[in-house]
Enzyme design. Structure first.
Site, PDB file in Angstrom:
ATOM      1  N   ASP A  74       0.870  -1.179   0.000  1.00  0.00           N
ATOM      2  CA  ASP A  74       0.000   0.000   0.000  1.00  0.00           C
ATOM      3  C   ASP A  74       0.906   1.228   0.000  1.00  0.00           C
ATOM      4  O   ASP A  74       2.109   1.124   0.256  1.00  0.00           O
ATOM      5  CB  ASP A  74      -0.899  -0.009   1.250  1.00  0.00           C
ATOM      6  CG  ASP A  74      -1.800   1.228   1.342  1.00  0.00           C
ATOM      7  OD1 ASP A  74      -2.404   1.612   0.320  1.00  0.00           O
ATOM      8  OD2 ASP A  74      -1.880   1.830   2.427  1.00  0.00           O
ATOM      9  N   SER A  75       0.305   2.377  -0.217  1.00  0.00           N
ATOM     10  CA  SER A  75       1.080   3.619  -0.121  1.00  0.00           C
ATOM     11  C   SER A  75       1.597   3.822   1.308  1.00  0.00           C
ATOM     12  O   SER A  75       2.515   4.612   1.522  1.00  0.00           O
ATOM     13  CB  SER A  75       0.199   4.803  -0.503  1.00  0.00           C
ATOM     14  OG  SER A  75      -0.876   4.910   0.419  1.00  0.00           O
TER      15      SER A  75
ATOM     16  N   CYS B 147      -4.361  -1.430  -1.996  1.00  0.00           N
ATOM     17  CA  CYS B 147      -4.527   0.004  -2.178  1.00  0.00           C
ATOM     18  C   CYS B 147      -5.461   0.231  -3.368  1.00  0.00           C
ATOM     19  O   CYS B 147      -5.150  -0.204  -4.488  1.00  0.00           O
ATOM     20  CB  CYS B 147      -3.160   0.625  -2.446  1.00  0.00           C
ATOM     21  SG  CYS B 147      -3.198   2.392  -2.785  1.00  0.00           S
TER      22      CYS B 147
ATOM     23  N   GLU C 216      -2.190   8.112   8.408  1.00  0.00           N
ATOM     24  CA  GLU C 216      -0.796   7.659   8.303  1.00  0.00           C
ATOM     25  C   GLU C 216       0.032   8.072   9.532  1.00  0.00           C
ATOM     26  O   GLU C 216       1.007   7.420   9.876  1.00  0.00           O
ATOM     27  CB  GLU C 216      -0.270   8.339   7.046  1.00  0.00           C
ATOM     28  CG  GLU C 216       0.847   7.789   6.251  1.00  0.00           C
ATOM     29  CD  GLU C 216       0.825   6.323   5.928  1.00  0.00           C
ATOM     30  OE1 GLU C 216       1.897   5.789   6.007  1.00  0.00           O
ATOM     31  OE2 GLU C 216      -0.225   5.706   5.642  1.00  0.00           O
TER      32      GLU C 216
ATOM     33  N   CYS D 235     -11.012   3.261   0.486  1.00  0.00           N
ATOM     34  CA  CYS D 235      -9.563   3.427   0.663  1.00  0.00           C
ATOM     35  C   CYS D 235      -9.192   2.547   1.845  1.00  0.00           C
ATOM     36  O   CYS D 235      -9.905   2.534   2.859  1.00  0.00           O
ATOM     37  CB  CYS D 235      -9.235   4.895   0.955  1.00  0.00           C
ATOM     38  SG  CYS D 235      -7.549   5.187   1.552  1.00  0.00           S
TER      39      CYS D 235
ATOM     40  N   HIS E 245      -7.062   2.763   4.053  1.00  0.00           N
ATOM     41  CA  HIS E 245      -6.759   3.455   5.314  1.00  0.00           C
ATOM     42  C   HIS E 245      -8.018   3.625   6.190  1.00  0.00           C
ATOM     43  O   HIS E 245      -7.915   3.695   7.416  1.00  0.00           O
ATOM     44  CB  HIS E 245      -6.196   4.856   5.048  1.00  0.00           C
ATOM     45  CG  HIS E 245      -4.740   4.884   4.679  1.00  0.00           C
ATOM     46  ND1 HIS E 245      -4.267   4.416   3.476  1.00  0.00           N
ATOM     47  CD2 HIS E 245      -3.647   5.340   5.358  1.00  0.00           C
ATOM     48  CE1 HIS E 245      -2.944   4.591   3.426  1.00  0.00           C
ATOM     49  NE2 HIS E 245      -2.555   5.151   4.555  1.00  0.00           N
TER      50      HIS E 245
HETATM   51  N1  DGL Z   1      -4.761   3.280   1.004  1.00  0.00           N
HETATM   52  C1  DGL Z   1      -4.839   3.801  -0.315  1.00  0.00           C
HETATM   53  C2  DGL Z   1      -6.129   3.386  -1.037  1.00  0.00           C
HETATM   54  O1  DGL Z   1      -6.719   2.385  -0.722  1.00  0.00           O
HETATM   55  C3  DGL Z   1      -4.581   5.231  -0.623  1.00  0.00           C
HETATM   56  C4  DGL Z   1      -4.073   6.224   0.302  1.00  0.00           C
HETATM   57  C5  DGL Z   1      -3.249   7.246  -0.419  1.00  0.00           C
HETATM   58  O2  DGL Z   1      -2.065   6.995  -0.534  1.00  0.00           O
HETATM   59  O3  DGL Z   1      -3.782   8.268  -0.870  1.00  0.00           O
HETATM   60  O4  DGL Z   1      -6.539   4.055  -1.949  1.00  0.00           O
END
Ligand code: DGL
Length: 271
Positions: free
Chosen positions: A16-17, A79, A158, A190, A192
């Site tokens: 993931d990011s 992600c 984050e 997302c 997160h």
């Molecule tokens: N967790 C990521 C997603 O599912 C994105 C978060 C990001 O880096 O903007 O899209």
């Protein structure tokens, strides 16, 4: 539940990011307790959601090469943003590797929504992508769908404190239009966002259903792993172990995995 035997040699690479994909790692661990899991949090280069496709493709390429070097035989793009921008590119670059992506659960949301009025919380990148627009097209006539981009929210999560005032403020701000629109189902688009599910539930009210696809992704990955299990040689990581690498601050990732996950994770900097 469909679980892989503990002696399974298959290693699953997950990325993931940043820390958001840990919500998918958690579901993978439940479904695949015997698989070796290797996670990459690309926190130094996060967020992806406000970047262009070329940036996300390049980061996904670098990370997948690393995961394959680590012995990953199945890849999970934990992600939504990376899946939308880079899944097609990666599948073309690695035609022999099963690559599982994630996408906002609008289809399960349509099945769940009694009022047929749905909200989607996601990054700007995911909502603007051709992949998501094509997905939307398939359900457009079945429900009224309200899209809510959430700039800054993944970045705030984050930082590691889901109850921080900045996180709470952004959740309130992005949930308010969905509440006003009278949606009865909201997609966490997302990876997160499951870590702030309590704040989201509070902002939307208890009668609104929330859709998180982490377990569906883990189930799909389990099928890929079972397909590979008999055919492949052991990877370089041992079965059942969970390792996480980060391009950001390893001490912070270590603290977050200890707080957010209920299994041990060996954390190291991404070389
Ligand atoms: N967790 C990521 C997603 O599912 C994105 C978060 C990001 O880096 O903007 O899209």
């Amino acid at each position: 539940m469909n679980t892989v035997p503990s002696a399974s040699p298959v290693a699953v690479g997950v990325f993931d990011s940043g820390v958001g994909g840990l919500s998918v790692l958690r579901a993978l661990r439940r479904r695949l307790p015997g698989a070796a899991l290797v996670y990459v949090a690309d926190s130094r280069y996060a967020p992806y959601g406000e970047r262009d496709d070329a940036y996300v493709i390049e980061r996904s390429r670098v990370i997948c090469d690393f995961l394959l070097q680590q012995g990953a035989q199945v890849l999970v793009m934990a992600c939504n943003t990376a899946t939308a921008a880079a899944a097609a590119w990666l599948r073309q670059a690695h035609p022999d590797v099963p690559i599982v992506g994630v996408e906002p659960g609008v289809k399960p949301a349509v099945l769940r929504s009694a009022r047929r009025r749905i909200g989607v919380l996601a990054t700007s990148g995911t909502l603007a992508s051709a992949k998501f627009q094509a997905l939307l097209e398939t359900v457009r006539h079945q429900a009224e769908i309200h899209l809510q981009p959430c700039p800054g929210l993944a970045h705030a999560i984050e930082q590691g404190d889901p109850q921080a005032p900045e996180v709470m403020g952004l959740v309130q701000r992005y949930c308010a239009p969905l509440r006003d629109a009278g949606v009865d189902t909201v997609v966490l688009g997302c990876t997160h966002y499951p870590f702030v599910v309590d704040a989201i539930r509070q902002a939307l009210g208890p009668e609104v259903s929330l859709i998180d696809t982490a377990d569906a992704v883990a189930r799909h990955t389990a099928t890929q792993v079972l397909n590979k299990a008999s055919a492949l040689q052991p990877g370089v990581v041992s079965a059942g172990a969970v390792a996480a690498y980060t391009s950001g601050d390893a001490a912070r990732l270590e603290a977050i995995t200890a707080r957010w996950l209920d299994f041990p994770v060996r954390v190291a900097p991404l070389p």
